[in-house]
Write a protein that holds these residues in place. Sequence first.
Motif, PDB file in Angstrom:
ATOM      1  N   THR A  42       0.793  -1.235   0.000  1.00 29.51           N
ATOM      2  CA  THR A  42       0.000   0.000   0.000  1.00 29.51           C
ATOM      3  C   THR A  42       0.823   1.281   0.000  1.00 29.51           C
ATOM      4  N   VAL A  43       2.115   1.195   0.260  1.00 35.59           N
ATOM      5  CA  VAL A  43       2.948   2.398   0.301  1.00 35.59           C
ATOM      6  C   VAL A  43       4.145   2.228  -0.623  1.00 35.59           C
ATOM      7  N   PRO A  44       4.648   3.300  -1.208  1.00 39.40           N
ATOM      8  CA  PRO A  44       4.167   4.672  -1.076  1.00 39.40           C
ATOM      9  C   PRO A  44       2.938   4.913  -1.960  1.00 39.40           C
ATOM     10  N   ALA A  45       2.103   5.837  -1.514  1.00 43.21           N
ATOM     11  CA  ALA A  45       0.919   6.212  -2.295  1.00 43.21           C
ATOM     12  C   ALA A  45       1.371   6.877  -3.585  1.00 43.21           C
ATOM     13  N   PRO A  46       0.648   6.794  -4.657  1.00 44.39           N
ATOM     14  CA  PRO A  46      -0.657   6.155  -4.762  1.00 44.39           C
ATOM     15  C   PRO A  46      -0.587   4.689  -5.208  1.00 44.39           C
ATOM     16  N   ASP A  47       0.543   4.213  -5.704  1.00 44.05           N
ATOM     17  CA  ASP A  47       0.573   2.889  -6.326  1.00 44.05           C
ATOM     18  C   ASP A  47       1.213   1.795  -5.473  1.00 44.05           C
ATOM     19  N   GLY A  48       1.864   2.146  -4.384  1.00 43.94           N
ATOM     20  CA  GLY A  48       2.548   1.141  -3.578  1.00 43.94           C
ATOM     21  C   GLY A  48       3.841   0.689  -4.230  1.00 43.94           C
ATOM     22  N   ALA A  49       4.505  -0.243  -3.576  1.00 41.78           N
ATOM     23  CA  ALA A  49       5.767  -0.785  -4.085  1.00 41.78           C
ATOM     24  C   ALA A  49       5.573  -2.260  -4.402  1.00 41.78           C
ATOM     25  N   ARG A  50       6.355  -2.732  -5.350  1.00 38.59           N
ATOM     26  CA  ARG A  50       6.299  -4.134  -5.759  1.00 38.59           C
ATOM     27  C   ARG A  50       7.474  -4.877  -5.121  1.00 38.59           C
ATOM     28  N   HIS A  51       7.183  -6.024  -4.523  1.00 38.74           N
ATOM     29  CA  HIS A  51       8.191  -6.879  -3.895  1.00 38.74           C
ATOM     30  C   HIS A  51       8.078  -8.244  -4.557  1.00 38.74           C
ATOM     31  N   ALA A  52       9.155  -8.707  -5.169  1.00 41.78           N
ATOM     32  CA  ALA A  52       9.121  -9.966  -5.919  1.00 41.78           C
ATOM     33  C   ALA A  52      10.103 -10.968  -5.334  1.00 41.78           C
ATOM     34  N   GLY A  53       9.648 -12.218  -5.241  1.00 40.19           N
ATOM     35  CA  GLY A  53      10.478 -13.302  -4.742  1.00 40.19           C
ATOM     36  C   GLY A  53      10.194 -13.598  -3.285  1.00 40.19           C
ATOM     37  N   LYS A  54      10.412 -14.832  -2.921  1.00 34.80           N
ATOM     38  CA  LYS A  54      10.114 -15.295  -1.565  1.00 34.80           C
ATOM     39  C   LYS A  54      10.842 -14.470  -0.511  1.00 34.80           C
ATOM     40  N   ALA A  55      12.129 -14.258  -0.677  1.00 32.57           N
ATOM     41  CA  ALA A  55      12.914 -13.539   0.333  1.00 32.57           C
ATOM     42  C   ALA A  55      12.368 -12.136   0.567  1.00 32.57           C
ATOM     43  N   ALA A  56      12.053 -11.422  -0.508  1.00 33.03           N
ATOM     44  CA  ALA A  56      11.535 -10.059  -0.379  1.00 33.03           C
ATOM     45  C   ALA A  56      10.164 -10.042   0.284  1.00 33.03           C
ATOM     46  N   CYS A  57       9.301 -10.995  -0.083  1.00 27.16           N
ATOM     47  CA  CYS A  57       7.952 -11.045   0.487  1.00 27.16           C
ATOM     48  C   CYS A  57       7.980 -11.430   1.958  1.00 27.16           C
ATOM     49  N   VAL A  58       8.790 -12.422   2.307  1.00 29.58           N
ATOM     50  CA  VAL A  58       8.914 -12.839   3.706  1.00 29.58           C
ATOM     51  C   VAL A  58       9.483 -11.689   4.536  1.00 29.58           C
ATOM     52  N   ALA A  59      10.471 -10.989   4.010  1.00 27.59           N
ATOM     53  CA  ALA A  59      11.071  -9.869   4.745  1.00 27.59           C
ATOM     54  C   ALA A  59      10.053  -8.756   4.994  1.00 27.59           C
ATOM     55  N   LEU A  60       9.269  -8.406   3.972  1.00 28.55           N
ATOM     56  CA  LEU A  60       8.268  -7.346   4.127  1.00 28.55           C
ATOM     57  C   LEU A  60       7.216  -7.738   5.156  1.00 28.55           C
ATOM     58  N   TRP A  61       6.623  -8.924   4.998  1.00 31.27           N
ATOM     59  CA  TRP A  61       5.582  -9.346   5.933  1.00 31.27           C
ATOM     60  C   TRP A  61       6.127  -9.552   7.336  1.00 31.27           C
ATOM     61  N   SER A  62       7.357 -10.014   7.464  1.00 31.06           N
ATOM     62  CA  SER A  62       7.962 -10.175   8.788  1.00 31.06           C
ATOM     63  C   SER A  62       8.102  -8.827   9.480  1.00 31.06           C
ATOM     64  N   ALA A  63       8.543  -7.822   8.737  1.00 31.61           N
ATOM     65  CA  ALA A  63       8.701  -6.483   9.308  1.00 31.61           C
ATOM     66  C   ALA A  63       7.357  -5.914   9.760  1.00 31.61           C
ATOM     67  N   ILE A  64       6.322  -6.123   8.962  1.00 31.93           N
ATOM     68  CA  ILE A  64       4.984  -5.630   9.325  1.00 31.93           C
ATOM     69  C   ILE A  64       4.463  -6.382  10.554  1.00 31.93           C
ATOM     70  N   ALA A  65       4.604  -7.693  10.550  1.00 36.28           N
ATOM     71  CA  ALA A  65       4.062  -8.520  11.633  1.00 36.28           C
ATOM     72  C   ALA A  65       4.725  -8.248  12.976  1.00 36.28           C
ATOM     73  N   THR A  66       5.982  -7.843  12.960  1.00 36.35           N
ATOM     74  CA  THR A  66       6.713  -7.658  14.210  1.00 36.35           C
ATOM     75  C   THR A  66       6.854  -6.187  14.614  1.00 36.35           C
ATOM     76  N   GLN A  67       6.157  -5.299  13.942  1.00 37.55           N
ATOM     77  CA  GLN A  67       6.214  -3.872  14.273  1.00 37.55           C
ATOM     78  C   GLN A  67       5.676  -3.662  15.689  1.00 37.55           C
ATOM     79  N   PRO A  68       6.501  -3.195  16.623  1.00 33.83           N
ATOM     80  CA  PRO A  68       6.053  -3.031  18.015  1.00 33.83           C
ATOM     81  C   PRO A  68       4.870  -2.068  18.141  1.00 33.83           C
ATOM     82  N   GLY A  69       3.911  -2.433  18.994  1.00 30.70           N
ATOM     83  CA  GLY A  69       2.796  -1.548  19.303  1.00 30.70           C
ATOM     84  C   GLY A  69       1.703  -1.477  18.259  1.00 30.70           C
ATOM     85  N   THR A  70       1.768  -2.328  17.238  1.00 34.15           N
ATOM     86  CA  THR A  70       0.742  -2.314  16.197  1.00 34.15           C
ATOM     87  C   THR A  70      -0.052  -3.621  16.251  1.00 34.15           C
TER      88      THR A  70
END
Length: 128
Positions: free
Chosen positions: A50-78
């Motif tokens: 969803t970021v950056p607006a308006p089109d978001g960013a593209r992440h390709a490949g397992k390593a990139a996708c796992v890294a992005l979702w891991s960072a979101i999932a472990t964000q403190p206080g969210t």
Amino acid sequence: MTHELVMDIAANDLSRQTAEIMRRFNDMFQRHDPTALAELVAEDCVIENTVPAPDGARHAGKAACVALWSAIATQPGTRFEIEETFVAGDRATIRWRYFMTDGNSLRGVNLMRVAGGRIVEAMGYVKG
């Protein structure tokens, strides 16, 4: 080109498999524990987030996708509140609300696709 999915017994079995993968995916965010991602994400997975607006960013490949979702999932206080998950065959729609550390929130949706028992595509959209 229009893609139609007619629900039949095979599609119902696929829907059940997709629903289980989405349940595990959503649970990973609820627990803030991304360890299950390695077995949920395909080598050729693509995320358009969803970021950056308006089109978001593209992440390709397992390593990139796992890294992005891991960072979101472990964000403190969210936290994510899953409002609805709808599954049809190899596709799923997850409607969610994300609560940030400052108490504000935003609503969004992920359009997901599964192939071979793993997530291969995730397109994220937010309101506003």
